[in-house]
Design an enzyme around this catalytic site. Structure first.
Site, mmCIF file in Angstrom:
data_model
loop_
_atom_site.group_PDB
_atom_site.id
_atom_site.type_symbol
_atom_site.label_atom_id
_atom_site.label_comp_id
_atom_site.label_asym_id
_atom_site.label_seq_id
_atom_site.Cartn_x
_atom_site.Cartn_y
_atom_site.Cartn_z
ATOM 1 N N ASP A 146 0.839 -1.203 0.000
ATOM 2 C CA ASP A 146 0.000 0.000 0.000
ATOM 3 C C ASP A 146 0.877 1.258 0.000
ATOM 4 O O ASP A 146 1.959 1.262 -0.593
ATOM 5 C CB ASP A 146 -0.908 -0.037 1.237
ATOM 6 C CG ASP A 146 -2.263 0.576 0.985
ATOM 7 O OD1 ASP A 146 -2.325 1.800 0.812
ATOM 8 O OD2 ASP A 146 -3.261 -0.158 0.968
ATOM 9 N N SER A 191 -11.279 -1.109 -0.651
ATOM 10 C CA SER A 191 -9.997 -1.106 0.067
ATOM 11 C C SER A 191 -10.184 -1.449 1.534
ATOM 12 O O SER A 191 -9.266 -1.974 2.175
ATOM 13 C CB SER A 191 -9.324 0.267 -0.040
ATOM 14 O OG SER A 191 -8.746 0.454 -1.298
ATOM 15 N N HIS A 219 -3.570 5.747 3.803
ATOM 16 C CA HIS A 219 -4.376 4.595 3.404
ATOM 17 C C HIS A 219 -3.840 3.283 3.962
ATOM 18 O O HIS A 219 -4.591 2.443 4.476
ATOM 19 C CB HIS A 219 -4.404 4.564 1.873
ATOM 20 C CG HIS A 219 -5.364 3.610 1.258
ATOM 21 N ND1 HIS A 219 -5.027 2.305 0.963
ATOM 22 C CD2 HIS A 219 -6.651 3.769 0.854
ATOM 23 C CE1 HIS A 219 -6.052 1.706 0.391
ATOM 24 N NE2 HIS A 219 -7.056 2.570 0.313
ATOM 25 N N ASN A 236 -13.812 0.376 -7.003
ATOM 26 C CA ASN A 236 -14.856 1.278 -6.498
ATOM 27 C C ASN A 236 -15.582 2.053 -7.598
ATOM 28 O O ASN A 236 -16.018 3.174 -7.365
ATOM 29 C CB ASN A 236 -14.246 2.286 -5.521
ATOM 30 C CG ASN A 236 -13.605 1.635 -4.323
ATOM 31 O OD1 ASN A 236 -13.942 0.516 -3.958
ATOM 32 N ND2 ASN A 236 -12.671 2.336 -3.712
#
Length: 750
Positions: free
Chosen positions: A195, A421, A241, A344
């Site tokens: 990430d 996520s 994130h 998404n």
């Protein structure tokens, strides 16, 4: 945290004054409204649906759930072949002397007495769990039997003490409390987070988010090609994130701080492949995944902690390339289980990579009510669903239905995010628990167990709030069920897999007619009476091709409501009917708030039977009770604190005192500030004991009611809600973080 305020000594001597302001606030001011608020409890999962019919008078009632003879036993929890039987007293044989009993040719031998009079534990050799349930039901119908039920496995339902735990609705949705009764994980299991990096470094507590301290292993940064995968971004840029994802998977748990992770014990391997803006290249992702699995990458030091599970909450457009597939095949061969976010964009997930690759578990997102989130990708490549949240919907506690986890917002904080996520790390955490139960589990076996134990989503739930013509299979096997997955492993039995379909017979001539379908569409999909509405209309339309019988069974109230809902709070003009194909009807619901004595946000689900299926429509409303017992604001101190490592900067910080009369809401202006960041904190020592403790007012300006939000003058609308502290360890959802230390130092220096 608020509990840190217990012993704060303060002197209510003001450095400023909130008296009448004759001139408008300058560009060096923070303004807003300060008010006294009633604290609301955090939401908890909904109660079971209650089967009751709206009566002839139109009242929609709630009844306790029915009690079944077998207790609603699930096969996963039944001890095969064991049944608890209580005979009616006075029968000729007598329970004590009855060594066996026969049911439809099956002999059950008495194993031992039961604590209940005339009862015993009986065993049927070789009976499966399903057969045990059927035998118990048959026994319960006999005239000589008072009660019968399968013997069941019971486990501790572990609920951690982390202060924000009750806001983690996603954990309840996948049955984590009962799953933790099976295992809380092992520190031998490693989960890689590929990430943006994480806010933390192994062994450096001061640089590490509190929920990740002691949880991090030495990772690697494939963006800067160095050994420090620390996330240099901000919450405003990339939302830190990777930290949020890592917290969902394996945050420190049961330590009284922050949130709870899915796996309490697993270690996190940070692998940075995205830059401070959350962007990266597929080449770096493939290097990062390869390295995380313990395979060599040219020019990169060897990974001394190969990952058991690899979470990839990122993706790009397009299907899986041949190069990507080669990498994920190698990683799977090395034994690592890879989880990827499905995307998404509300599209078919085959358009997203690496979710569309083989040997990758693709995860879509559900909202708080178990429906596909409107943004979630879908389609045949999706393996299963997990909680991802929907910030556009408001929960019964009045906060958005996002997923709460760790972030860094100028300091350690916790924030709500939404997305696939957030769904993927729920699955990664469960896979880590599965690896702790069975260290030899392979990626194909793990996926088989997850899919076989998931809770299927029907067509309506998979279509979500924005119907897209999907079927239930477009949401994979359904919603992740952590408890069932662990039971499938813990029993040592193979995962319950659907039977192989029989070979299709030759096509008849002529072709058979398609089976008729039956479904009812509800509009609006969510009813909201707001603060004042008393009537709302709900339209039901039959979108199938056969007649549909429907009835309003009643309502299921959320147990997190401020108060119980008495009969008569909700009435309906029509409670049942039949709809021809394509036909529609409208029913009118009336809300009566007159018997509600407690203010707050209320939520319930209207429960409908449509044919042989159960459907629900969420309903929300707010209620305000005039409360003359609320304390006044007079004497409340508002502090614009310019935080420093040792407290508040005395040269830049300013406080004022609210001198208005006995009011519970008043505008405020803190002027003459510098061009720096401030945290606005308010308190009132109502009990006059020189401390901010139980019985006093306390609050702060926050955008999310979780952490104090910094402001830079000029700032308008910085409203501060003060709550009455009800205990020395104050409400779990009121966390102020570093502002507490700043306030302590400020008060001590005055």
């Amino acid at each position: 945290m608020l509990a840190s305020l217990v012993a704060l000594v303060l002197t209510l001597t003001a450095c400023g004054d909130a008296g009448t302001v004759s001139a408008p606030p300058s560009e060096r001011a923070i303004t807003g409204v300060v008010r006294v608020d009633q604290a609301l409890s955090a939401a908890t999962p909904p109660a079971a649906l209650h089967a009751t019919t709206a009566s002839a008078d139109g009242v929609v009632r709630e009844l306790p759930p029915p009690v079944t003879a077998t207790g609603g036993a699930h096969e996963d929890d039944v001890i095969p072949g064991e049944i608890l039987v209580v005979f009616r007293s006075g029968d000729d044989d007598g329970a004590v002397g009855r060594a066996s009993v026969t049911v439809h040719g099956t002999a059950l031998e008495r194993a031992r007495p039961l604590a209940v009079a005339d009862g015993g534990v009986y065993r049927a050799a070789g009976a499966s769990a399903a057969e045990t349930i059927a035998l118990a039901a048959e026994l319960a119908r006999r005239s000589d039997v008072l009660a019968a039920a399968p013997n069941r496995v019971v486990r501790a339902f572990l609920e951690p003490n982390d202060e924000l735990y009750e806001r983690l609705w996603g954990l309840a949705a996948i049955r984590m409390p009962s799953a933790w009764g099976v295992t809380t994980g092992s520190s031998d299991v490693v989960v890689a987070v590929v990430d943006t990096g994480v806010r933390g470094r192994p062994g450096q507590s001061s640089a590490t988010h509190p929920d990740l301290r002691g949880k991090l292993l030495p990772g690697y940064d494939f963006v800067d090609r160095d050994t420090d995968p620390f996330d240099p971004g901000t919450f405003a840029s990339n939302q830190t994130h990777g930290t949020h994802v890592a917290g969902i998977i394996a945050a420190r748990t049961n330590d009284g701080v922050g949130i709870a992770g899915v796996d309490w014990s697993a270690m996190v391997l940070p692998v940075r492949v995205l830059d401070r803006d959350g962007l990266g290249s597929m080449a770096d992702v493939l290097d990062g995944v390869t390295w995380a699995a313990g395979l060599s990458v040219t020019g990169v030091p060897a990974n001394l902690h190969p990952a058991d599970v690899i979470n990839v909450s990122l993706g790009g457009s397009g299907g899986c390339s041949s190069v990507e597939q080669l990498v994920f095949d190698r990683v799977a061969a090395a034994g690592a289980m890879v989880v990827a976010a499905a995307g998404n964009r509300g599209l078919d997930a085959s358009t997203t990579t690496p979710a569309s690759c083989a040997n990758v578990i693709a995860v879509g997102a559900t909202d708080r009510e178990g429906w596909r989130a409107p943004y979630s990708n879908h389609g045949p490549v999706v393996d299963l669903m997990a909680p991802g949240g929907d910030l556009g919907a408001i929960g019964p506690d009045g906060t958005p239905n996002g997923i709460l986890s760790a972030v860094d917002d100028g300091g350690p904080a916790w924030a709500l995010l939404q997305g696939t996520s957030m769904a993927a790390p729920h699955v990664a955490g469960v896979l880590a628990l599965m690896r702790s139960v069975d260290p030899t589990i392979t990626p194909p076996r793990a996926l088989s167990v997850l899919r076989a134990t998931a809770v299927p989503l029907g067509r309506s739930a998979c279509n979500g709030r924005t119907p897209a013509g999907l079927s239930g299979s477009d949401c994979g096997a359904g919603l992740l069920d952590a408890h069932a997955a662990l039971l499938a492993l813990g029993s040592g039995a193979p995962a319950p897999t659907p039977p192989e379909p029989a070979p299709p017979p030759p096509a008849p001539d002529p072709e058979p007619e398609p089976e008729p379908s039956q479904d009812v569409d509800f509009r609006p999909e969510r009813l909201d009476f707001g603060e004042r509405a008393t009537t709302l209309e709900l339209k039901l339309r039959n979108t199938g091709d056969t007649a549909a019988d429907w009835s309003l069974r009643g309502f299921s109230a959320w147990v997190g409501n401020p108060a119980s809902l008495a009969g008569g709070v909700l009435t309906v003009d029509v409670a049942s009917g039949r709809l021809a194909p394509g036909a529609s009807t409208t029913i009118t619901l009336t809300l009566d708030r007159s018997e509600l004595a407690v203010s707050g946000a209320y939520a319930l689900d209207l429960v409908f039977d449509v044919g042989d299926t159960r459907r629900s429509v969420p309903l929300h409303f707010e209620h305000a009770v005039t409360d003359t017992t609320l304390p006044s604001l007079a004497g409340t101190v508002l502090l614009a604190c310019a935080p420093t490592p040792s407290g508040c900067d005395a040269r830049s910080s300013t406080e004022i005192v609210v001198r208005a009369g006995s009011v519970t809401s008043a505008p405020y202006v803190i002027d003459g500030l510098d061009a720096t960041e401030y945290v606005v904190i308010g308190w009132n020592d109502l009990n006059g004991n020189g401390k901010v403790d139980a019985g006093d007012l306390f609050g702060f300006y926050s955008r999310d009611d979780v952490a104090a939000t910094p402001l830079t003058p000029p700032a308008r609308g910085a409203d501060v809600s003060l709550r009455v502290l009800k205990s020395q360890a104050a409400e779990a959802d009121a966390v102020v973080g570093e502002a507490v230390d700043a306030l302590r130092a400020w008060l001590a220096a005055r």
